[in-house]
Design an enzyme around this catalytic site. Structure first.
Site, PDB file in Angstrom:
ATOM      1  N   GLN A  12       0.823  -1.223   0.000  1.00  9.05           N
ATOM      2  CA  GLN A  12       0.000   0.000   0.000  1.00  9.05           C
ATOM      3  C   GLN A  12       0.856   1.272   0.000  1.00  9.05           C
ATOM      4  OE1 GLN A  12      -1.170  -2.536   2.513  1.00  9.05           O
ATOM      5  NE2 GLN A  12      -2.340  -3.299   0.763  1.00  9.05           N
ATOM      6  N   GLY A  13       2.159   1.119   0.028  1.00  3.24           N
ATOM      7  CA  GLY A  13       3.049   2.292   0.014  1.00  3.24           C
ATOM      8  C   GLY A  13       3.171   2.870  -1.391  1.00  3.24           C
ATOM      9  N   MET A  15       5.784   3.050  -3.485  1.00 10.64           N
ATOM     10  CA  MET A  15       6.449   2.155  -4.441  1.00 10.64           C
ATOM     11  C   MET A  15       5.716   0.827  -4.563  1.00 10.64           C
ATOM     12  SD  MET A  15       8.918   3.489  -6.053  1.00 10.64           S
ATOM     13  CE  MET A  15       9.887   2.108  -6.646  1.00 10.64           C
ATOM     14  N   PHE A 108      16.185   1.710  -9.002  1.00  5.48           N
ATOM     15  CA  PHE A 108      15.752   0.891 -10.137  1.00  5.48           C
ATOM     16  C   PHE A 108      15.652   1.686 -11.436  1.00  5.48           C
ATOM     17  CE2 PHE A 108      14.034  -1.674  -6.608  1.00  5.48           C
ATOM     18  CZ  PHE A 108      14.423  -2.948  -7.000  1.00  5.48           C
ATOM     19  N   HIS A 135      14.772  15.095  -2.867  1.00  4.99           N
ATOM     20  CA  HIS A 135      13.638  14.163  -2.796  1.00  4.99           C
ATOM     21  C   HIS A 135      12.399  14.841  -2.211  1.00  4.99           C
ATOM     22  CE1 HIS A 135      16.680  11.028  -3.428  1.00  4.99           C
ATOM     23  NE2 HIS A 135      15.683  10.229  -3.758  1.00  4.99           N
ATOM     24  N   HIS A 136      11.273  14.124  -2.338  1.00  9.54           N
ATOM     25  CA  HIS A 136       9.995  14.523  -1.733  1.00  9.54           C
ATOM     26  C   HIS A 136      10.134  14.524  -0.201  1.00  9.54           C
ATOM     27  CE1 HIS A 136       9.188  10.277  -0.543  1.00  9.54           C
ATOM     28  NE2 HIS A 136       9.951  10.025  -1.600  1.00  9.54           N
ATOM     29  N   LYS A 139      10.103  11.344   2.385  1.00  3.49           N
ATOM     30  CA  LYS A 139      11.192  10.355   2.430  1.00  3.49           C
ATOM     31  C   LYS A 139      11.711  10.244   3.858  1.00  3.49           C
ATOM     32  CE  LYS A 139      15.539   9.077   0.190  1.00  3.49           C
ATOM     33  NZ  LYS A 139      15.187   7.654   0.240  1.00  3.49           N
TER      34      LYS A 139
END
Ligand SMILES: NC(=O)C1=CN([C@@H]2O[C@H](COP(=O)(O)OP(=O)(O)OC[C@H]3O[C@@H](n4cnc5c(N)ncnc54)[C@H](OP(=O)(O)O)[C@@H]3O)[C@@H](O)[C@H]2O)C=CC1
Ligand SMILES: O=C(O)C1=N[C@H](C(=O)O)C[C@H](O)C1
Length: 249
Positions: A12-13, A15, A108, A135-136, A139
């Site tokens: 549910q995260g 990624m 990735f 980053h957002h 994080k």
């Protein structure tokens, strides 16, 4: 041959949900378990998952890998927080399960993999180098796993080339002004709404700079690498670190 049976841990995260979407579009891979923080990992065994894709948190990833190795489930994880010591621990577990593969992949995105390769190539030619990762703000960790790996690879390339420390005569009046140091490479972490995952590696020599930049504007950028890793890990027993060996195999 049937489709490879895949479970997602952290489904549910951000990624995990993107991985669930990507798996639904891959005809050779079948999503058989979506494990959230309230669920038992035994869902993977009950659904006969062959591979678990793991995107959770640095404080839970090791327990998840150990469970999978003990139950004969291959693992592809992108969760951050891996140190040399943690990687050795995983190698130790794998020694008792020689047919199982675990892939630990700090980034990735194909462009990020190339950014790291190009930075490693450039490292020997420049006196100065600094990394800025952006980053957002959700994080959970800093610096990013990608920045750590980039710094380690640059530092190793500099050492191989016999380069000394980066020239820096600054006396910092405020702690942190010059960033963190990873293997002697300064790393700066920026968190801002609107960002996803971005990194610049800035090299300097007399009269010139070279900037290598990668931007992930959408988590879709990680999915070709995730699916490639799932397809390759089943035939790669032992520990694989980074996407490079999977791309080149
Ligand atoms: N390698 C790469 O290319 C990338 C790596 N990452 C890394 O992946 C990790 C996850 O990132 P992201 O998806 O953004 O983070 P999120 O916080 O969005 O997702 C993490 C998910 O894991 C769940 N979770 C926590 N503990 C467990 C557990 N024990 N079992 C199952 N699920 C659990 C959380 O549930 P709950 O909210 O209920 O706690 C949450 O849904 C981070 O380390 C990040 O840095 C991110 C992007 C790309
Ligand atoms: O948390 C993220 O978002 C990301 N984490 C990984 C990292 O720490 O390097 C990969 C990518 O930068 C996105």
């Amino acid at each position: 041959m049937g489709a490879t049976r895949v479970g997602v841990i952290g489904a549910q995260g951000r990624m995990g949900a993107e991985t669930v979407r990507a798996l639904s579009e891959a005809t050779d891979l079948e999503l058989v378990a979506a494990v959230g923080s309230g669920d038992s990992l035994s869902l993977l065994a009950e659904s006969q998952a062959q591979v678990a894709v793991e995107f959770t948190r640095p404080d839970v990833v090791m327990d998840n890998i150990r469970w999978c190795v003990e139950h004969g489930v291959h693992v592809v994880t992108g969760t951050t927080g891996f140190t040399a010591e943690r990687l050795d621990t995983v190698r130790g577990w794998l020694a008792t399960a020689p047919s199982v593969g675990v892939a630990v992949v700090p980034n990735f995105a194909l462009g990020a993999v190339l950014m790291m390769r190009f930075a490693e190539m450039a490292a020997r030619y420049f006196e100065s180098v600094e990394i800025v990762e952006m980053h957002h703000p959700q994080k959970v960790d800093a610096p990013s796993g990608t920045a750590r790996l980039t710094a380690e690879r640059i530092a190793a390339a500099r050492a191989d080339a016999g380069l000394g420390p980066i020239p820096d005569a600054t006396a910092s009046a405020v702690e942190g002004a010059r960033g963190a140091s990873i293997d002697g490479i300064p790393v700066h972490s920026i968190r801002a709404r609107g960002l996803v995952a971005h990194q610049e590696v800035l090299f300097g020599a007399a009269g010139e700079t070279l900037t290598i930049r990668h931007d992930s504007f959408d988590r879709a950028s990680f999915m070709p690498g995730v699916l490639l890793s799932v397809r390759r890990v089943v035939d790669r027993p032992g520990l694989t670190v980074g996407l490079d060996p999977l791309l080149d195999s």
